[in-house]
Enzyme design. Sequence first.
Site: not given
Ligand code: DQA
Length: 145
Positions: A77, A98
Amino acid sequence: MKPIFVLNGPNLNLLGKREPEIYGAETLADVERDCVALAAELGHSLRFLQSNWEGQIVDWVHEARDEGAAIVINPAALTHTSVAVLDALNAFDGPVIEVHISNVHKREAFRHHSYVSLRADGVIAGLGTEGYRLALRRVATLLAG
Ligand code: DQA
């Protein structure tokens, strides 16, 4: 060679238990085991870390400035909220990839913006936990070049 830091943000400790229809059945320990094995194959070592605290993620990015060769980060998040994580990554000189397990672009509008993408050299989303391993392969390529 310094280790690759693999950083995981809030709630990823619940991987395999929370919303498995979105994030799958694998746990973070499974992901860590597979990443450690692949890194060894690629001739690298890993520091695989998770925290629910933004400041801890910032501190680990700072540690990577001296002690890390590259960063693979699933900021969870914090991706969508954290200028602090972005600023810390901007102070890190090596490769940054990322990773998102889910396809954030197919989900709610607030997940479509990433502060971290302003710094990341590459972004992987929607490839499940395999995204971590693909990110490690990319980092190994960048470090070899
Ligand atoms: C996440 C996607 C984010 O939006 C979310 O808050 C997560 C996991 C993912 O790995 O898909 O906690 O980073």
